[in-house]
Scaffold this motif. Structure first.
Motif, mmCIF file in Angstrom:
data_model
loop_
_atom_site.group_PDB
_atom_site.id
_atom_site.type_symbol
_atom_site.label_atom_id
_atom_site.label_comp_id
_atom_site.label_asym_id
_atom_site.label_seq_id
_atom_site.Cartn_x
_atom_site.Cartn_y
_atom_site.Cartn_z
ATOM 1 N N ASN A 1 0.839 -1.197 0.000
ATOM 2 C CA ASN A 1 0.000 0.000 0.000
ATOM 3 C C ASN A 1 0.874 1.247 0.000
ATOM 4 O O ASN A 1 2.044 1.210 0.383
ATOM 5 C CB ASN A 1 -0.909 0.034 1.232
ATOM 6 C CG ASN A 1 -1.772 -1.200 1.336
ATOM 7 O OD1 ASN A 1 -2.312 -1.676 0.343
ATOM 8 N ND2 ASN A 1 -1.913 -1.734 2.540
ATOM 9 N N SER A 2 0.297 2.345 -0.425
ATOM 10 C CA SER A 2 0.975 3.632 -0.350
ATOM 11 C C SER A 2 -0.050 4.709 -0.038
ATOM 12 O O SER A 2 -1.227 4.588 -0.389
ATOM 13 C CB SER A 2 1.705 3.956 -1.655
ATOM 14 O OG SER A 2 0.808 3.930 -2.750
ATOM 15 N N VAL A 3 0.416 5.754 0.650
ATOM 16 C CA VAL A 3 -0.439 6.881 1.021
ATOM 17 C C VAL A 3 0.161 8.128 0.383
ATOM 18 O O VAL A 3 1.233 8.582 0.775
ATOM 19 C CB VAL A 3 -0.543 7.041 2.550
ATOM 20 C CG1 VAL A 3 -1.424 8.232 2.899
ATOM 21 C CG2 VAL A 3 -1.104 5.777 3.179
ATOM 22 N N ILE A 4 -0.534 8.662 -0.621
ATOM 23 C CA ILE A 4 -0.098 9.858 -1.338
ATOM 24 C C ILE A 4 -0.836 11.055 -0.749
ATOM 25 O O ILE A 4 -2.068 11.064 -0.674
ATOM 26 C CB ILE A 4 -0.396 9.750 -2.843
ATOM 27 C CG1 ILE A 4 0.225 8.474 -3.428
ATOM 28 C CG2 ILE A 4 0.102 10.988 -3.585
ATOM 29 C CD1 ILE A 4 1.720 8.449 -3.414
ATOM 30 N N LYS A 5 -0.086 12.095 -0.344
ATOM 31 C CA LYS A 5 -0.695 13.264 0.298
ATOM 32 C C LYS A 5 -0.288 14.538 -0.424
ATOM 33 O O LYS A 5 0.869 14.694 -0.812
ATOM 34 C CB LYS A 5 -0.263 13.349 1.771
ATOM 35 C CG LYS A 5 -0.838 12.253 2.652
ATOM 36 C CD LYS A 5 -0.289 12.307 4.061
ATOM 37 C CE LYS A 5 1.107 11.753 4.114
ATOM 38 N NZ LYS A 5 1.630 11.664 5.494
ATOM 39 N N PHE A 6 -1.272 15.409 -0.590
ATOM 40 C CA PHE A 6 -1.007 16.763 -1.052
ATOM 41 C C PHE A 6 -1.852 17.675 -0.163
ATOM 42 O O PHE A 6 -3.044 17.849 -0.394
ATOM 43 C CB PHE A 6 -1.378 16.952 -2.524
ATOM 44 C CG PHE A 6 -0.819 18.222 -3.115
ATOM 45 C CD1 PHE A 6 0.414 18.224 -3.735
ATOM 46 C CD2 PHE A 6 -1.510 19.415 -3.012
ATOM 47 C CE1 PHE A 6 0.945 19.387 -4.269
ATOM 48 C CE2 PHE A 6 -0.994 20.584 -3.537
ATOM 49 C CZ PHE A 6 0.231 20.574 -4.168
ATOM 50 N N ALA A 7 -1.209 18.196 0.891
ATOM 51 C CA ALA A 7 -1.928 18.936 1.951
ATOM 52 C C ALA A 7 -2.944 17.985 2.573
ATOM 53 O O ALA A 7 -2.577 16.907 3.038
ATOM 54 C CB ALA A 7 -2.561 20.199 1.405
ATOM 55 N N ASP A 8 -4.236 18.344 2.558
ATOM 56 C CA ASP A 8 -5.242 17.484 3.167
ATOM 57 C C ASP A 8 -5.871 16.515 2.162
ATOM 58 O O ASP A 8 -6.777 15.751 2.531
ATOM 59 C CB ASP A 8 -6.336 18.325 3.825
ATOM 60 C CG ASP A 8 -7.021 19.258 2.842
ATOM 61 O OD1 ASP A 8 -6.404 19.580 1.815
ATOM 62 O OD2 ASP A 8 -8.166 19.671 3.113
#
Length: 377
Positions: free
Chosen positions: A143-150
């Motif tokens: 799995n991966s968690v991609i974040k751009f601010a919220d």
């Protein structure tokens, strides 16, 4: 105050390692929505290049994310990162006991003292929020968690219909949100499933968060780019072409009023070309011939209006790819840096093996090909 916040921001960044939370793409140098989307799609396409695989993408929505940050929890996370105690105390004082009121004309509301959230419009607030969520990371390697601010996206790479790791990841995220006072809005959270297998074993079971079912969608606008379940770009390109056509009217109006060519070109580049080239490196390589012609027709129309030669979309895409690749090569902390590896000769880059044209035409393999073709013999 904003000047002083910028000084504090620079001082705060000096304490942090460049490898902190590599998948937070907001408020960092040499990071953009284009990087976030391209890396997310590259992980999906690389996984789908193998047999009996599919991917699930969960686009998480938070309710008033910036307003729900608890300063005391933020300070404890900053201290865990070995941030100076005096700086932590200053940030705590900056975020708490903030008086706020609303004024409309001569009418003013009563003053309320706020002790939660990071104030919107402040220089420090976006960076403080990214530090608050730096420990939101995947538990499993699939799995991966991609974040751009919220804007948070959970990507689950599924092999042989085994979804345990992905489902546990989603539940872990929901638990993390509860512990950190972030309100996960299940109603606005959507899931996109990318599955190209010919023999699908029935429909996919839905994801549940806090007792509510997450709505599956066939397409989603991810950081400004429309992604479809078949990874085609017809929805994205038609949307961009439609917006660009609407702005051609204003370009014609400027021409009728006999404005100089320099102003017409500036208007074209800032309001039309910028739309057509939004995240261009992500999707242009996989576009159909008809979609490319539709975009190029907009350029030709603008060229007739301005009376000046304009670069084609393909030329712009090639320049963007090379510029992006060189920027990533110079930044060893970039999460895509490892995708550009030199061959033993040291002159050319290793071209990844691809089984499908979807992966072959995506950004990173195309960027490697462009780098090799532009390299001296």
């Amino acid at each position: 105050m904003k000047c002083f916040e910028r000084l504090v921001l620079g001082h705060l960044r000096d304490f942090l390692p460049p490898t902190l939370d590599p998948h937070q793409f907001a408020y960092r140098s040499n990071r953009s929505t284009e990087d976030a989307v391209s890396i997310a799609l590259h992980s999906v396409l690389t996984h789908l290049d193998k047999q009996n695989t599919y991917a699930r993408m969960l686009f998480v929505d938070f309710s008033s994310a910036f307003n729900t940050v608890i300063p005391s929890k933020l300070i404890s996370k900053l201290r865990a990162l070995d941030i100076n105690t005096s700086l932590c105390n200053w940030i705590m004082d900056f975020l708490t006991s903030r008086p706020q009121h609303v004024r409309s004309g001569h009418i003013r509301s009563t003053t309320v003292t706020l002790n939660t959230g990071v104030p919107q419009g402040c220089v420090l607030s976006p960076f403080l929020y990214s530090l608050f969520t730096h420990d939101c990371r995947p538990m499993y390697g699939s799995n991966s968690v991609i974040k751009f601010a919220d804007d948070t996206t959970v990507i689950g790479l599924i092999d042989n219909n085994e979804e345990t790791a992905y489902r546990e990841e989603v539940q872990h995220l929901a638990t993390w949100c509860t512990e950190n006072n972030l309100l996960l809005n299940t109603t606005k959270t959507k899931e996109l499933i990318v599955d190209f297998r010919r023999e699908r074993r029935g429909s996919h079971d839905p994801i549940h968060i806090n007792g509510m079912t997450v709505q599956p969608v066939t397409s989603f606008k991810f950081l400004g780019t429309h992604i479809s379940e078949d990874l085609s770009w017809s929805i994205n390109t038609s949307s961009l072409v439609k917006k660009a056509h609407q702005r051609l009217f204003f370009l014609r109006t400027l021409k009728k009023n006999q404005l100089p060519t320099t102003i017409l070109l500036n208007f074209y580049r800032s309001t039309i070309e910028s739309i057509l080239t939004s995240c261009l490196t992500v999707w242009y390589g996989s576009c159909t011939v008809a979609e490319r012609k539709a975009m190029q027709r907009v350029v030709k129309t603008a060229q007739r209006i301005t009376g000046t030669p304009l670069p084609s979309i393909e030329e712009i895409q090639r320049k963007h790819c090379l510029r992006r690749a060189h920027s990533i090569l110079k930044d060893s902390s970039h999460p895509a840096h490892e995708l550009f590896s030199l061959l033993p000769s040291g002159r050319r880059f290793r071209l990844p093996r691809t089984r499908t044209s979807r992966l072959r035409n995506s950004f990173f393999p195309r960027a490697v090909s462009l780098l090799n073709s532009s390299a001296p013999p």
